[in-house]
Design a protein around this motif. Sequence first.
Motif, PDB file in Angstrom:
ATOM      1  N   VAL A  45      -4.256   6.379   9.927  1.00  0.00           N
ATOM      2  CA  VAL A  45      -4.972   7.227   8.978  1.00  0.00           C
ATOM      3  C   VAL A  45      -6.224   6.489   8.529  1.00  0.00           C
ATOM      4  O   VAL A  45      -6.359   5.277   8.692  1.00  0.00           O
ATOM      5  CB  VAL A  45      -4.103   7.581   7.752  1.00  0.00           C
ATOM      6  N   GLN A  46      -7.151   7.251   7.955  1.00  0.00           N
ATOM      7  CA  GLN A  46      -8.365   6.641   7.421  1.00  0.00           C
ATOM      8  C   GLN A  46      -8.084   6.066   6.045  1.00  0.00           C
ATOM      9  O   GLN A  46      -7.496   6.723   5.187  1.00  0.00           O
ATOM     10  CB  GLN A  46      -9.479   7.678   7.335  1.00  0.00           C
ATOM     11  N   GLY A  47      -8.512   4.836   5.839  1.00  0.00           N
ATOM     12  CA  GLY A  47      -8.312   4.186   4.552  1.00  0.00           C
ATOM     13  C   GLY A  47      -9.589   3.497   4.109  1.00  0.00           C
ATOM     14  O   GLY A  47     -10.666   3.698   4.666  1.00  0.00           O
ATOM     15  N   VAL A  48      -9.455   2.663   3.072  1.00  0.00           N
ATOM     16  CA  VAL A  48     -10.589   1.930   2.532  1.00  0.00           C
ATOM     17  C   VAL A  48     -10.127   0.508   2.228  1.00  0.00           C
ATOM     18  O   VAL A  48      -8.967   0.283   1.872  1.00  0.00           O
ATOM     19  CB  VAL A  48     -11.134   2.617   1.255  1.00  0.00           C
ATOM     20  N   GLU A  49     -11.011  -0.453   2.405  1.00  0.00           N
ATOM     21  CA  GLU A  49     -10.685  -1.836   2.077  1.00  0.00           C
ATOM     22  C   GLU A  49     -11.747  -2.423   1.165  1.00  0.00           C
ATOM     23  O   GLU A  49     -12.902  -1.973   1.172  1.00  0.00           O
ATOM     24  CB  GLU A  49     -10.529  -2.699   3.331  1.00  0.00           C
ATOM     25  N   ILE A  50     -11.364  -3.416   0.385  1.00  0.00           N
ATOM     26  CA  ILE A  50     -12.294  -4.245  -0.385  1.00  0.00           C
ATOM     27  C   ILE A  50     -12.065  -5.667   0.101  1.00  0.00           C
ATOM     28  O   ILE A  50     -10.991  -6.247  -0.133  1.00  0.00           O
ATOM     29  CB  ILE A  50     -12.057  -4.136  -1.905  1.00  0.00           C
TER      30      ILE A  50
END
Length: 227
Positions: free
Chosen positions: A183-188
């Motif tokens: 799935v599409q996610g986000v990272e920092i």
Amino acid sequence: MRFNGVLPEDAPDPRLEQARRLELMPIPIVGLVPQPSLEDPDVVGIQYGRDSRGYNEMSASITYTLWRNPADRSDPMNLAELDEQTRRSIEDVPPWPRPAWLIEGVQRMRYPQLWEAVRTTWHRAPSERSSPAQVLAEHMNHILVNRYRSEWPGGIAWDRNAGDLSNRPGSRVVTVWIDGVEVQGVEIDVDPLVYGVGASLEQGGVVTAVLPREELEYIRIEFAKRA
């Protein structure tokens, strides 16, 4: 019941009450996939908000014990770095009997704990605060403020009221695995102390992970519904 500050040997395990509270969570709780280096001791923190219509937000955060060498748990590399006060609290055994769950928890302090490392967050109504980037930023702030206060250079690295961080430097779209599905996610990935990643869940809500950067080599960052 407590007597003169002593917890009785038959005191109930607080994880039982915790499990009952977790039944209120409207969506399944997600954690890291089972792996030899991580032990889930069933330590889950729960937070929630309410309004006139009932619960409007809820989160469940899983703490893991880390085994750097899971093949040999007696290996000294598995031990945590402890300050003198913590070491004394582990080694000083009181002359009265203690509940088994308390003894287990004290002994667990000898090993690194990934405190509230994975969080499942649910909001009743979608908003800017319920985006994966914002939920991840809040989770990261929570970890930094509560676990790295003495090491943190100061200031709030990720402003919890700053809106959607997905287009800001240091926050980018990535692929995340949940229940074996990409799935599409986000990272920092700019903080010197921790790494953060999160994604929306099919059932609604968001899963986020905030992990110590120095321990990443031992952790497989892939998610699954928690049994």
